[in-house]
Design a protein around this motif. Structure first.
Motif, mmCIF file in Angstrom:
data_model
loop_
_atom_site.group_PDB
_atom_site.id
_atom_site.type_symbol
_atom_site.label_atom_id
_atom_site.label_comp_id
_atom_site.label_asym_id
_atom_site.label_seq_id
_atom_site.Cartn_x
_atom_site.Cartn_y
_atom_site.Cartn_z
ATOM 1 N N MET A 128 0.825 -1.193 0.000
ATOM 2 C CA MET A 128 0.000 0.000 0.000
ATOM 3 C C MET A 128 0.867 1.253 0.000
ATOM 4 O O MET A 128 0.446 2.288 0.478
ATOM 5 C CB MET A 128 -0.927 0.013 1.213
ATOM 6 N N CYS A 129 2.053 1.151 -0.548
ATOM 7 C CA CYS A 129 2.898 2.335 -0.645
ATOM 8 C C CYS A 129 3.362 2.487 -2.090
ATOM 9 O O CYS A 129 3.129 1.616 -2.935
ATOM 10 C CB CYS A 129 4.085 2.227 0.314
ATOM 11 N N HIS A 130 4.033 3.577 -2.365
ATOM 12 C CA HIS A 130 4.557 3.829 -3.702
ATOM 13 C C HIS A 130 5.575 2.734 -4.038
ATOM 14 O O HIS A 130 6.396 2.373 -3.191
ATOM 15 C CB HIS A 130 5.213 5.212 -3.743
ATOM 16 N N PRO A 131 5.546 2.222 -5.261
ATOM 17 C CA PRO A 131 6.464 1.135 -5.631
ATOM 18 C C PRO A 131 7.940 1.469 -5.430
ATOM 19 O O PRO A 131 8.744 0.585 -5.152
ATOM 20 C CB PRO A 131 6.163 0.907 -7.117
ATOM 21 N N ASP A 132 8.291 2.741 -5.563
ATOM 22 C CA ASP A 132 9.692 3.139 -5.363
ATOM 23 C C ASP A 132 10.140 2.995 -3.913
ATOM 24 O O ASP A 132 11.328 2.969 -3.626
ATOM 25 C CB ASP A 132 9.902 4.581 -5.808
ATOM 26 N N ARG A 133 9.185 2.914 -3.004
ATOM 27 C CA ARG A 133 9.519 2.833 -1.577
ATOM 28 C C ARG A 133 9.592 1.396 -1.061
ATOM 29 O O ARG A 133 9.831 1.189 0.131
ATOM 30 C CB ARG A 133 8.503 3.611 -0.757
ATOM 31 N N LEU A 134 9.357 0.433 -1.931
ATOM 32 C CA LEU A 134 9.432 -0.965 -1.503
ATOM 33 C C LEU A 134 10.885 -1.376 -1.311
ATOM 34 O O LEU A 134 11.765 -0.961 -2.061
ATOM 35 C CB LEU A 134 8.792 -1.883 -2.563
ATOM 36 N N SER A 135 11.123 -2.201 -0.325
ATOM 37 C CA SER A 135 12.465 -2.740 -0.143
ATOM 38 C C SER A 135 12.731 -3.747 -1.259
ATOM 39 O O SER A 135 11.821 -4.143 -1.992
ATOM 40 C CB SER A 135 12.587 -3.421 1.221
ATOM 41 N N GLU A 136 13.958 -4.176 -1.383
ATOM 42 C CA GLU A 136 14.319 -5.129 -2.437
ATOM 43 C C GLU A 136 13.529 -6.435 -2.306
ATOM 44 O O GLU A 136 12.998 -6.960 -3.287
ATOM 45 C CB GLU A 136 15.819 -5.410 -2.384
ATOM 46 N N SER A 137 13.414 -6.926 -1.079
ATOM 47 C CA SER A 137 12.681 -8.182 -0.867
ATOM 48 C C SER A 137 11.181 -8.002 -1.130
ATOM 49 O O SER A 137 10.524 -8.888 -1.689
ATOM 50 C CB SER A 137 12.915 -8.718 0.543
ATOM 51 N N GLU A 138 10.628 -6.847 -0.742
ATOM 52 C CA GLU A 138 9.214 -6.586 -1.006
ATOM 53 C C GLU A 138 8.941 -6.470 -2.505
ATOM 54 O O GLU A 138 7.933 -6.971 -3.008
ATOM 55 C CB GLU A 138 8.768 -5.303 -0.302
ATOM 56 N N GLY A 139 9.855 -5.832 -3.225
ATOM 57 C CA GLY A 139 9.720 -5.710 -4.675
ATOM 58 C C GLY A 139 9.746 -7.064 -5.361
ATOM 59 O O GLY A 139 8.948 -7.333 -6.267
ATOM 60 N N LYS A 140 10.645 -7.932 -4.915
ATOM 61 C CA LYS A 140 10.732 -9.281 -5.473
ATOM 62 C C LYS A 140 9.467 -10.069 -5.161
ATOM 63 O O LYS A 140 8.921 -10.768 -6.027
ATOM 64 C CB LYS A 140 11.952 -10.012 -4.931
ATOM 65 N N GLN A 141 8.981 -9.952 -3.946
ATOM 66 C CA GLN A 141 7.762 -10.654 -3.544
ATOM 67 C C GLN A 141 6.569 -10.173 -4.389
ATOM 68 O O GLN A 141 5.770 -10.985 -4.857
ATOM 69 C CB GLN A 141 7.489 -10.427 -2.059
ATOM 70 N N LEU A 142 6.467 -8.868 -4.605
ATOM 71 C CA LEU A 142 5.392 -8.322 -5.428
ATOM 72 C C LEU A 142 5.492 -8.838 -6.859
ATOM 73 O O LEU A 142 4.488 -9.259 -7.447
ATOM 74 C CB LEU A 142 5.421 -6.794 -5.405
#
Length: 99
Positions: free
Chosen positions: A1-15
């Protein structure tokens, strides 16, 4: 529920993994991101069929203050429900309008 640029590396991979497994969710993600861009850049002309939304996103004028005032009046009316008549409601609304 945040801006994609603010995701951590692991959160980005999970998404990315989740979106790869569910095409409908990936489509929803694209739509939400595109709508977010339209809102943040105020380019409502891309939503031609949405009339009022286009006006809200392309002009600097809005009805926010009026809507806020209407909501305030409804709140005061709800607080007084069954306790007082119109003259007292009118007086309370007018007294709070000065603030």
């Amino acid at each position: 529920m945040c801006h994609p640029d603010r995701l951590s590396e692991s959160e980005g991979k999970q998404l990315t993994d989740i979106l790869a497994r569910c095409p409908k969710l990936a489509a929803a993600d694209r739509l939400v991101r595109n709508f977010g861009k339209i809102l943040s850049t105020r380019t409502g002309q891309h939503l031609k069929d949405w009339g009022t939304v286009v006006q809200g996103l392309t002009t600097h004028w809005n009805s926010g203050p009026v809507e806020g005032r209407v909501d305030h009046i409804k709140m005061v009316k709800g607080q007084m429900f069954g306790r007082a008549k119109l003259p007292l409601l009118r007086k309370r609304v007018l007294l709070t309008a000065v603030r």
